[in-house]
Design a protein around this motif. Structure first.
Motif, PDB file in Angstrom:
ATOM      1  N   VAL A  31      10.126  -0.521 -11.007  1.00  0.00           N
ATOM      2  CA  VAL A  31      11.174  -0.263 -10.015  1.00  0.00           C
ATOM      3  C   VAL A  31      12.330  -1.219 -10.248  1.00  0.00           C
ATOM      4  N   CYS A  32      13.523  -0.679 -10.395  1.00  0.00           N
ATOM      5  CA  CYS A  32      14.740  -1.483 -10.524  1.00  0.00           C
ATOM      6  C   CYS A  32      15.561  -1.327  -9.239  1.00  0.00           C
ATOM      7  N   VAL A  33      16.198  -2.426  -8.837  1.00  0.00           N
ATOM      8  CA  VAL A  33      16.934  -2.436  -7.567  1.00  0.00           C
ATOM      9  C   VAL A  33      18.368  -2.903  -7.791  1.00  0.00           C
ATOM     10  N   GLY A  34      19.310  -2.212  -7.152  1.00  0.00           N
ATOM     11  CA  GLY A  34      20.703  -2.624  -7.137  1.00  0.00           C
ATOM     12  C   GLY A  34      21.166  -2.815  -5.700  1.00  0.00           C
ATOM     13  N   LEU A  35      22.254  -3.545  -5.521  1.00  0.00           N
ATOM     14  CA  LEU A  35      22.759  -3.797  -4.171  1.00  0.00           C
ATOM     15  C   LEU A  35      24.280  -3.839  -4.157  1.00  0.00           C
ATOM     16  N   ALA A  36      24.864  -3.077  -3.226  1.00  0.00           N
ATOM     17  CA  ALA A  36      26.303  -3.128  -2.969  1.00  0.00           C
ATOM     18  C   ALA A  36      26.508  -3.410  -1.490  1.00  0.00           C
ATOM     19  N   ILE A  58       0.837  -1.194   0.000  1.00  0.00           N
ATOM     20  CA  ILE A  58       0.000   0.000   0.000  1.00  0.00           C
ATOM     21  C   ILE A  58       0.873   1.246   0.000  1.00  0.00           C
ATOM     22  N   TYR A  59       1.919   1.237   0.840  1.00  0.00           N
ATOM     23  CA  TYR A  59       2.822   2.381   0.903  1.00  0.00           C
ATOM     24  C   TYR A  59       3.448   2.664  -0.459  1.00  0.00           C
ATOM     25  N   CYS A  60       3.791   1.603  -1.187  1.00  0.00           N
ATOM     26  CA  CYS A  60       4.545   1.770  -2.426  1.00  0.00           C
ATOM     27  C   CYS A  60       3.676   1.697  -3.675  1.00  0.00           C
ATOM     28  N   SER A  61       2.356   1.751  -3.510  1.00  0.00           N
ATOM     29  CA  SER A  61       1.480   1.610  -4.667  1.00  0.00           C
ATOM     30  C   SER A  61       1.660   2.744  -5.672  1.00  0.00           C
ATOM     31  N   SER A  62       2.113   3.913  -5.187  1.00  0.00           N
ATOM     32  CA  SER A  62       2.303   5.047  -6.088  1.00  0.00           C
ATOM     33  C   SER A  62       3.701   5.057  -6.708  1.00  0.00           C
ATOM     34  N   ALA A  63       4.626   4.278  -6.137  1.00  0.00           N
ATOM     35  CA  ALA A  63       5.999   4.256  -6.638  1.00  0.00           C
ATOM     36  C   ALA A  63       6.114   3.213  -7.741  1.00  0.00           C
ATOM     37  N   THR A  64       5.636   3.574  -8.918  1.00  0.00           N
ATOM     38  CA  THR A  64       5.624   2.611 -10.012  1.00  0.00           C
ATOM     39  C   THR A  64       6.923   2.619 -10.798  1.00  0.00           C
ATOM     40  N   VAL A  65       7.700   3.698 -10.692  1.00  0.00           N
ATOM     41  CA  VAL A  65       8.975   3.793 -11.410  1.00  0.00           C
ATOM     42  C   VAL A  65      10.023   4.427 -10.503  1.00  0.00           C
ATOM     43  N   ALA A  66      11.150   3.738 -10.291  1.00  0.00           N
ATOM     44  CA  ALA A  66      12.257   4.272  -9.503  1.00  0.00           C
ATOM     45  C   ALA A  66      13.479   3.387  -9.679  1.00  0.00           C
ATOM     46  N   ASP A  67      14.662   3.963  -9.477  1.00  0.00           N
ATOM     47  CA  ASP A  67      15.915   3.209  -9.399  1.00  0.00           C
ATOM     48  C   ASP A  67      16.397   3.300  -7.953  1.00  0.00           C
ATOM     49  N   ILE A  68      16.412   2.174  -7.249  1.00  0.00           N
ATOM     50  CA  ILE A  68      16.782   2.151  -5.837  1.00  0.00           C
ATOM     51  C   ILE A  68      18.005   1.259  -5.645  1.00  0.00           C
ATOM     52  N   VAL A  69      19.064   1.816  -5.072  1.00  0.00           N
ATOM     53  CA  VAL A  69      20.280   1.046  -4.792  1.00  0.00           C
ATOM     54  C   VAL A  69      20.505   1.008  -3.280  1.00  0.00           C
ATOM     55  N   LYS A  82      30.265  -5.056  -5.549  1.00  0.00           N
ATOM     56  CA  LYS A  82      29.068  -5.025  -6.385  1.00  0.00           C
ATOM     57  C   LYS A  82      28.339  -6.365  -6.243  1.00  0.00           C
ATOM     58  N   GLU A  83      27.136  -6.360  -5.660  1.00  0.00           N
ATOM     59  CA  GLU A  83      26.346  -7.590  -5.544  1.00  0.00           C
ATOM     60  C   GLU A  83      25.475  -7.779  -6.779  1.00  0.00           C
ATOM     61  N   PHE A  84      24.671  -6.782  -7.123  1.00  0.00           N
ATOM     62  CA  PHE A  84      23.961  -6.794  -8.405  1.00  0.00           C
ATOM     63  C   PHE A  84      23.568  -5.368  -8.776  1.00  0.00           C
ATOM     64  N   LEU A  85      23.518  -5.120 -10.089  1.00  0.00           N
ATOM     65  CA  LEU A  85      23.243  -3.787 -10.618  1.00  0.00           C
ATOM     66  C   LEU A  85      21.753  -3.594 -10.882  1.00  0.00           C
ATOM     67  N   LEU A  86      21.382  -2.345 -11.131  1.00  0.00           N
ATOM     68  CA  LEU A  86      19.999  -2.027 -11.474  1.00  0.00           C
ATOM     69  C   LEU A  86      19.532  -2.813 -12.693  1.00  0.00           C
ATOM     70  N   ALA A  87      20.438  -3.022 -13.636  1.00  0.00           N
ATOM     71  CA  ALA A  87      20.081  -3.676 -14.898  1.00  0.00           C
ATOM     72  C   ALA A  87      20.088  -5.199 -14.808  1.00  0.00           C
TER      73      ALA A  87
END
Length: 209
Positions: free
Chosen positions: A62-67, A16-27, A75-80
Protein backbone atom coordinates in the motif's frame (compact mmCIF):
# COMPACT_ATOMS: atom_id res chain seq x y z
CA UNK A 1 2.98 2.41 22.59
CA UNK A 2 4.00 -0.76 20.82
CA UNK A 3 3.52 -4.36 21.84
CA UNK A 4 6.24 -7.00 21.62
CA UNK A 5 4.82 -8.05 18.26
CA UNK A 6 5.58 -4.61 16.85
CA UNK A 7 1.91 -3.79 16.39
CA UNK A 8 0.81 -0.41 17.80
CA UNK A 9 -1.56 -0.82 20.75
CA UNK A 10 -5.14 -0.21 19.63
CA UNK A 11 -4.38 -0.92 15.97
CA UNK A 12 -5.63 -4.51 15.91
CA UNK A 13 -9.12 -3.77 14.59
CA UNK A 14 -7.80 -1.67 11.73
CA UNK A 15 -5.16 -4.27 10.90
CA UNK A 16 -7.81 -6.97 10.75
CA UNK A 17 -10.00 -4.79 8.54
CA UNK A 18 -7.12 -4.13 6.16
CA UNK A 19 -5.53 -7.58 6.17
CA UNK A 20 -6.87 -8.25 2.67
CA UNK A 21 -5.78 -4.86 1.29
CA UNK A 22 -2.23 -5.82 0.45
CA UNK A 23 -1.91 -3.57 -2.62
CA UNK A 24 -3.48 -0.12 -3.14
CA UNK A 25 -2.67 3.52 -3.92
CA UNK A 26 -4.45 5.75 -1.38
CA UNK A 27 -4.29 9.56 -1.48
CA UNK A 28 -5.74 11.67 1.33
CA UNK A 29 -7.01 15.18 0.65
CA UNK A 30 -7.27 17.19 3.88
CA UNK A 31 -9.09 20.48 4.39
CA UNK A 32 -6.71 22.90 6.12
CA UNK A 33 -8.89 26.02 5.91
CA UNK A 34 -9.30 28.60 8.66
CA UNK A 35 -12.77 27.33 9.59
CA UNK A 36 -11.01 24.39 11.25
CA UNK A 37 -9.51 25.20 14.65
CA UNK A 38 -5.94 24.06 15.42
CA UNK A 39 -7.36 21.57 17.94
CA UNK A 40 -9.73 20.13 15.34
CA UNK A 41 -6.93 19.93 12.76
CA UNK A 42 -5.10 17.71 15.26
CA UNK A 43 -8.13 15.40 15.11
CA UNK A 44 -7.63 15.15 11.33
CA UNK A 45 -3.99 14.20 11.97
CA UNK A 46 -5.02 11.58 14.52
CA UNK A 47 -7.50 10.09 12.05
CA UNK A 48 -4.80 9.89 9.36
CA UNK A 49 -2.34 8.32 11.81
CA UNK A 50 -4.82 5.62 12.88
CA UNK A 51 -5.75 4.89 9.28
CA UNK A 52 -2.12 4.55 8.13
CA UNK A 53 -1.16 2.45 11.17
CA UNK A 54 -3.51 -0.27 9.92
CA UNK A 55 -2.10 -0.50 6.39
CA UNK A 56 0.61 -2.71 4.92
CA UNK A 57 2.90 0.07 3.70
CA UNK A 58 5.54 -0.67 1.06
CA UNK A 59 6.56 0.03 -2.54
CA UNK A 60 4.90 -3.25 -3.60
CA UNK A 61 2.07 -3.03 -1.05
CA UNK A 62 0.00 0.00 0.00
CA UNK A 63 1.36 3.40 -1.02
CA UNK A 64 -0.01 6.60 0.52
CA UNK A 65 -0.03 10.21 -0.69
CA UNK A 66 -1.26 13.35 1.06
CA UNK A 67 -2.44 16.76 -0.14
CA UNK A 68 -3.77 19.62 1.97
CA UNK A 69 -5.88 22.47 0.64
CA UNK A 70 -7.30 25.87 1.43
CA UNK A 71 -7.81 28.33 -1.45
CA UNK A 72 -5.05 26.38 -3.21
CA UNK A 73 -3.94 22.76 -2.93
CA UNK A 74 -0.56 21.83 -1.50
CA UNK A 75 1.44 18.69 -2.17
CA UNK A 76 2.51 17.21 1.20
CA UNK A 77 3.91 13.91 -0.09
CA UNK A 78 3.37 11.71 -3.15
CA UNK A 79 2.63 8.01 -3.47
CA UNK A 80 6.23 7.44 -4.53
CA UNK A 81 7.79 9.44 -1.68
CA UNK A 82 7.48 6.99 1.21
CA UNK A 83 7.86 3.24 1.44
CA UNK A 84 8.14 3.02 5.23
CA UNK A 85 5.30 3.45 7.68
CA UNK A 86 7.48 5.25 10.23
CA UNK A 87 8.36 8.08 7.82
CA UNK A 88 4.71 8.44 6.77
CA UNK A 89 3.55 8.78 10.37
CA UNK A 90 6.29 11.31 11.11
CA UNK A 91 5.16 13.46 8.17
CA UNK A 92 1.54 13.28 9.31
CA UNK A 93 2.59 14.36 12.82
CA UNK A 94 4.55 17.30 11.37
CA UNK A 95 1.72 18.52 9.14
CA UNK A 96 1.23 22.30 9.37
CA UNK A 97 -2.26 23.68 8.86
CA UNK A 98 -2.53 26.09 5.91
CA UNK A 99 -5.56 28.25 6.94
CA UNK A 100 -7.47 30.27 4.32
CA UNK A 101 -10.57 29.44 2.25
CA UNK A 102 -12.05 26.16 1.02
CA UNK A 103 -11.60 25.46 -2.72
CA UNK A 104 -12.37 21.75 -2.72
CA UNK A 105 -13.02 21.41 -6.44
CA UNK A 106 -9.62 22.88 -7.32
CA UNK A 107 -8.01 20.47 -4.87
CA UNK A 108 -9.77 17.43 -6.37
CA UNK A 109 -8.52 18.40 -9.83
CA UNK A 110 -5.06 18.72 -8.30
CA UNK A 111 -5.22 15.09 -7.15
CA UNK A 112 -5.86 13.92 -10.69
CA UNK A 113 -3.04 15.91 -12.30
CA UNK A 114 -0.41 15.74 -9.54
CA UNK A 115 -1.02 12.48 -7.61
CA UNK A 116 -2.80 9.87 -9.71
CA UNK A 117 -0.12 9.80 -12.42
CA UNK A 118 2.65 7.31 -13.12
CA UNK A 119 5.30 9.99 -12.49
CA UNK A 120 3.89 10.58 -8.99
CA UNK A 121 3.91 6.86 -8.17
CA UNK A 122 0.45 5.72 -9.29
CA UNK A 123 0.39 2.04 -10.25
CA UNK A 124 -2.89 2.21 -12.16
CA UNK A 125 -1.21 0.62 -15.19
CA UNK A 126 -0.56 -2.43 -12.96
CA UNK A 127 -4.27 -2.54 -12.07
CA UNK A 128 -3.59 -1.43 -8.50
CA UNK A 129 -6.75 0.09 -6.93
CA UNK A 130 -6.72 3.90 -6.98
CA UNK A 131 -8.43 5.51 -3.97
CA UNK A 132 -8.93 9.08 -2.77
CA UNK A 133 -10.18 9.96 0.74
CA UNK A 134 -11.42 13.56 1.12
CA UNK A 135 -11.67 15.05 4.64
CA UNK A 136 -13.47 18.40 4.87
CA UNK A 137 -15.61 20.44 7.25
CA UNK A 138 -17.15 23.07 5.05
CA UNK A 139 -18.99 23.93 1.86
CA UNK A 140 -16.64 24.48 -1.04
CA UNK A 141 -16.44 27.92 -2.65
CA UNK A 142 -15.99 26.33 -6.08
CA UNK A 143 -17.63 23.60 -8.15
CA UNK A 144 -16.87 20.04 -7.06
CA UNK A 145 -19.16 18.13 -9.44
CA UNK A 146 -17.04 18.30 -12.59
CA UNK A 147 -13.66 17.68 -10.88
CA UNK A 148 -15.08 14.72 -8.92
CA UNK A 149 -16.65 13.24 -12.05
CA UNK A 150 -13.36 13.55 -13.90
CA UNK A 151 -11.45 11.92 -11.06
CA UNK A 152 -13.86 8.98 -10.97
CA UNK A 153 -13.67 8.59 -14.77
CA UNK A 154 -9.89 8.54 -14.29
CA UNK A 155 -10.46 5.28 -12.41
CA UNK A 156 -10.27 6.59 -8.84
CA UNK A 157 -12.67 5.51 -6.09
CA UNK A 158 -13.53 8.63 -4.07
CA UNK A 159 -14.53 8.56 -0.40
CA UNK A 160 -15.82 11.73 1.28
CA UNK A 161 -15.91 12.42 5.00
CA UNK A 162 -17.73 15.53 6.19
CA UNK A 163 -17.10 16.77 9.72
CA UNK A 164 -19.25 19.22 11.66
CA UNK A 165 -22.01 19.46 9.09
CA UNK A 166 -24.94 17.58 7.68
CA UNK A 167 -24.30 15.81 4.40
CA UNK A 168 -24.49 18.53 1.75
CA UNK A 169 -25.18 18.05 -1.95
CA UNK A 170 -21.58 19.03 -2.68
CA UNK A 171 -20.31 16.36 -0.33
CA UNK A 172 -22.58 13.83 -2.03
CA UNK A 173 -21.22 14.94 -5.40
CA UNK A 174 -17.63 14.23 -4.33
CA UNK A 175 -18.15 10.62 -3.28
CA UNK A 176 -18.68 7.53 -5.38
CA UNK A 177 -22.05 5.81 -5.18
CA UNK A 178 -23.65 4.20 -3.28
CA UNK A 179 -23.33 6.81 -0.55
CA UNK A 180 -23.66 4.25 2.23
CA UNK A 181 -20.24 2.91 1.22
CA UNK A 182 -18.42 6.04 0.08
CA UNK A 183 -19.90 8.87 2.16
CA UNK A 184 -19.54 9.51 5.88
CA UNK A 185 -20.57 12.42 8.07
CA UNK A 186 -19.96 13.17 11.72
CA UNK A 187 -21.09 16.16 13.78
CA UNK A 188 -17.86 16.68 15.69
CA UNK A 189 -14.14 16.29 15.16
CA UNK A 190 -13.89 14.18 18.31
CA UNK A 191 -16.37 11.65 16.94
CA UNK A 192 -14.29 11.49 13.75
CA UNK A 193 -12.09 9.01 15.60
CA UNK A 194 -15.03 6.60 15.74
CA UNK A 195 -14.74 6.39 11.95
CA UNK A 196 -11.04 5.53 12.09
CA UNK A 197 -11.94 1.83 12.06
CA UNK A 198 -15.09 1.71 9.92
CA UNK A 199 -13.77 3.86 7.06
CA UNK A 200 -10.55 1.83 6.61
CA UNK A 201 -12.66 -1.33 6.58
CA UNK A 202 -14.81 0.04 3.75
CA UNK A 203 -11.80 1.30 1.82
CA UNK A 204 -9.96 -2.00 2.20
CA UNK A 205 -13.03 -4.00 1.18
CA UNK A 206 -13.25 -1.96 -2.02
CA UNK A 207 -9.73 -3.01 -3.04
CA UNK A 208 -10.96 -6.60 -3.22
CA UNK A 209 -13.90 -5.68 -5.44
Amino acid sequence: SVEASGIPVGAHRTLIYCSSATVADIVFLVDGSTSISPVDFKEFQMFLRRFIEGLYIGSDKVCVGLAQFNDEPKKEFLLADNTEKKSLLEKVDQLQQLHGGTATGTAISFLQTEFFTKAAGSRADQRVPQIAVVLTDGVSVDDVIMPANKLRKHGVLVYAIGVGETISNKLKAIANRPGKHFLNSTHSFQSLQLLSHSVPQTVCDSTEN
